[in-house]
Scaffold this motif. Structure first.
Motif, PDB file in Angstrom:
ATOM      1  N   PRO A 210      -0.376  -1.037 -10.870  1.00  0.00           N
ATOM      2  CA  PRO A 210      -1.241  -2.213 -10.955  1.00  0.00           C
ATOM      3  C   PRO A 210      -1.784  -2.562  -9.570  1.00  0.00           C
ATOM      4  O   PRO A 210      -1.239  -3.421  -8.887  1.00  0.00           O
TER       5      PRO A 210
ATOM      6  N   GLU B  54       5.772   0.456  -5.403  1.00  0.00           N
ATOM      7  CA  GLU B  54       6.289  -0.909  -5.343  1.00  0.00           C
ATOM      8  C   GLU B  54       5.480  -1.748  -4.344  1.00  0.00           C
ATOM      9  O   GLU B  54       5.098  -2.885  -4.625  1.00  0.00           O
TER      10      GLU B  54
ATOM     11  N   GLU C 194       1.910  -2.459  -5.604  1.00  0.00           N
ATOM     12  CA  GLU C 194       1.899  -3.534  -6.608  1.00  0.00           C
ATOM     13  C   GLU C 194       2.098  -4.885  -5.935  1.00  0.00           C
ATOM     14  O   GLU C 194       1.495  -5.890  -6.320  1.00  0.00           O
ATOM     15  N   ARG C 195       2.941  -4.909  -4.903  1.00  0.00           N
ATOM     16  CA  ARG C 195       3.182  -6.161  -4.176  1.00  0.00           C
ATOM     17  C   ARG C 195       1.900  -6.653  -3.508  1.00  0.00           C
ATOM     18  O   ARG C 195       1.682  -7.856  -3.364  1.00  0.00           O
TER      19      ARG C 195
ATOM     20  N   ARG D 296      -0.118  -8.314  -6.156  1.00  0.00           N
ATOM     21  CA  ARG D 296       0.465  -9.620  -6.466  1.00  0.00           C
ATOM     22  C   ARG D 296       0.182 -10.616  -5.334  1.00  0.00           C
ATOM     23  O   ARG D 296      -0.064 -11.801  -5.577  1.00  0.00           O
TER      24      ARG D 296
END
Lengths: 161, 424
Positions: free
Chosen positions: B198, B368, B371-372, B375
């Motif tokens: 994402p 990871e 994606e962070r 976000r």
């Protein structure tokens, strides 16, 4: 073997695999490592193959790679495993395919749900184990996890299937 | 540097979104911008679709994407490669849903229109109803212009674009060097890992030219190596560099002694490759070939980032496919030696599994962090995203500005091209 023996063996195998599943969900990896024969192979293929050594897999772990992988999970330097996704898995539809001396080949279906970042993902797999009966109970000789969508677009895994 | 961006009046003007030293938050978050990028970048430039070894024989095909658009890459009876949109010219159904394989034609499942390997419309059931002036030659699958360099197949919707080799320009030299991983054999693909993250596609575009993150994000990978290899991968203290190669391309040299894999072959074979070397000697490969193959198995010491969707990344091809403004699909394609020793190719695959893909010791940590980022950009839209590292210290390189290996020179190269294309 008569029916009682067969039922008994299926029950013992099932107990062993449910215990393995519980260890993985609880991330008790040191105990999980103890379930293995030193020469055992843990394989998550992308495609079917006669010999997975000859093809690219998602993972093809011998004893050293298994231990390195667990160390990576435990040491806290891997951002994807700190914290890892939490999982709940169910294994069922056990079928004993082959019994050969002390060796048992058993297949089952696995549903695994992972949760991280408030998001759940579902992974379904056919799993085939080759178990070796030893003085200290069953040991895993081989575990092959065939994810239904192994050759498709996946997400990264911070846990074991 | 601490200047904030006017979040209330944020525009999608490329001049405001991309400055020399920073980009604005909508670069990762605007759906409108994402659609414009499809039109102005992915439909306008050369996009990598396959490697020639993925379609080895007459009739071999594979499915791929150019931006969001599904395409078929196929080798015809004369060995010519075609790339065409996977959409029937009648009522738009895909004509192929098999990921890869071999065929003699493509047939639409809806009304049975049949297409040849070159995309031409061959036959359709009950053609009489279309009248006499129906021209089959005008109803072939929509074809893209297709050109290759060193087995890397690119396609474009833009008929007027410069030839591929001109577009690659200074990057060609680095592609040539990368292909030395054949170790004297032709390079072939050995399978791929695929995963979706994402994140916006440009986060991935940046990452291939980001050495700064390596010792942090990949600490757990580095710790799983022996001491000698750990030393090799501790490259931030070394003589490496990042260079702008023009047209959005850049190269990041991490391990200078592994730029030309055929140089200095007498150097000591690293311990982790000694068993392979011995195996090859036992198979009666002469010593100079053993050294060449073993060196090749270890991979190149650089990442070549090609705008907009592919990288020759140390030992594999990294391909990105934008799926949505906040979703990108990544493919890590393993490569090896066509006709080379099986033991060498197996070691290549084991090394690939070690770092790459959904269960690698590297990729999950990258995923990871990416994606962070996606976000994180939900907060503080007025804050810039910095790509200014090393901007004051750049020196002229062979092809363009050159910075320290950990500098953001490659990102600035990509964003300069992004801006140029979005303004055209």
């Amino acid at each position: 073997m008569n029916k009682t023996d067969t039922d008994n063996q299926l029950w013992q195998v099932t107990q062993f695999l449910w215990n393995e599943a519980a260890l993985l969900d609880a991330r008790q990896y040191d105990a999980w490592l103890d379930l293995w024969q030193p020469e055992g192979l843990y394989i998550i293929p992308i495609e079917d193959a006669e010999d997975y050594a000859e093809v690219l897999n998602l993972c093809y772990d011998d004893d050293k790679m298994r231990r390195d992988r667990i160390k990576r999970f435990q040491e806290g330097f891997s951002i994807s495993s700190a914290p890892a996704a939490v999982t709940v898995r169910t294994l069922s539809r056990f079928v004993i395919d082959v019994v050969d001396g002390d060796s048992v080949v058993v297949s089952c279906g696995q549903h695994l749900v992972e949760d991280k970042f408030g998001r759940q993902r579902l992974w379904a797999a056919n799993v085939r184990y080759t178990l070796q009966s030893t003085d200290s109970g069953f040991k895993i000789q081989e575990k092959v996890v065939r994810l239904l969508n192994s050759d498709g677009v996946l997400n990264s895994f911070s846990y074991l299937h | 540097m601490n200047q904030l961006i006017d979040a209330k009046n944020i525009t999608l003007d490329p001049d405001e979104l991309v400055r020399k030293d920073r980009i604005a938050t909508p670069m990762y978050t605007s759906s409108e911008l994402f659609e414009k990028e499809q039109e102005k970048i992915f439909r306008k430039t050369w996009v990598w679709v396959a490697h020639a070894s993925e379609v080895p024989d007459k009739g071999s095909f594979k499915l791929s994407k150019v931006g969001l658009e599904p395409v078929i890459v196929v080798r015809d009876r004369k060995s010519n490669i075609h790339v065409m949109v996977n959409r029937c010219r009648h009522r738009a159904s895909t004509v192929c849903e098999i990921h890869k394989g071999k065929t003699s034609s493509f047939q639409c499942p809806y009304h049975g229109w049949g297409y040849g390997l070159d995309g031409s419309l061959r036959a359709l059931p009950y053609p009489e109803q279309y009248g006499d002036d129906f021209d089959k030659s005008q109803h072939g699958l929509l074809k893209l212009r297709t050109e290759s360099y060193q087995g890397m197949i690119f396609a474009t919707f833009n008929e007027d674009i410069e030839p591929l080799e001109e577009f690659l320009g200074a990057a060609k030299k680095w592609i040539d060097l990368f292909m030395k991983q054949g170790g004297g054999f032709p390079v072939k693909t050995l399978g791929e890992h695929q995963f979706a993250v994402p994140m916006n596609w440009k986060v991935q575009l940046e990452n291939t030219t980001d050495a700064y993150h390596f010792p942090i994000v990949h600490k757990s990978f580095i710790q799983s190596l022996d001491e000698e290899a750990e030393e090799t991968f501790s490259f931030l203290d070394g003589e490496g560099f990042v260079e702008d190669l023009g047209n959005g391309h850049s190269v990041m040299v991490m391990i200078p002694e592994l730029v030309d894999l055929e140089e200095d072959l007498d150097r000591k074979i690293p311990e982790r490759f000694e068993a392979l070397a011995q195996k090859l000697r036992n198979e009666n490969y002469p010593e100079d070939q053993v050294r060449r193959i073993v060196r090749a198995v270890g991979g190149s010491g650089f990442n070549l980032n090609l705008f907009p969707n592919v990288a020759c990344s140390m030992a594999f091809f990294r391909v990105l496919t934008p799926a949505a403004v906040d979703k990108t699909e990544i493919r890590h394609i393993a490569i090896g030696m066509e006709g080379g020793p099986e033991a060498a190719n197996q070691m290549r695959m084991r090394l690939h599994e070690h770092f790459q893909g959904p269960m690698g010791f590297g990729s999950p940590d990258d995923a990871e962090v990416w994606e962070r980022i996606q976000r994180g950009v939900d907060g503080g839209p007025e804050l810039p995203i910095l790509v200014n590292r090393g901007i004051e210290k750049e020196v002229p390189g062979e092809a363009g500005p050159r910075g320290h290996v950990s500098d953001e020179t490659g990102m600035r190269a990509a964003y300069a091209m992004w801006k140029r294309m979005m303004q055209e």
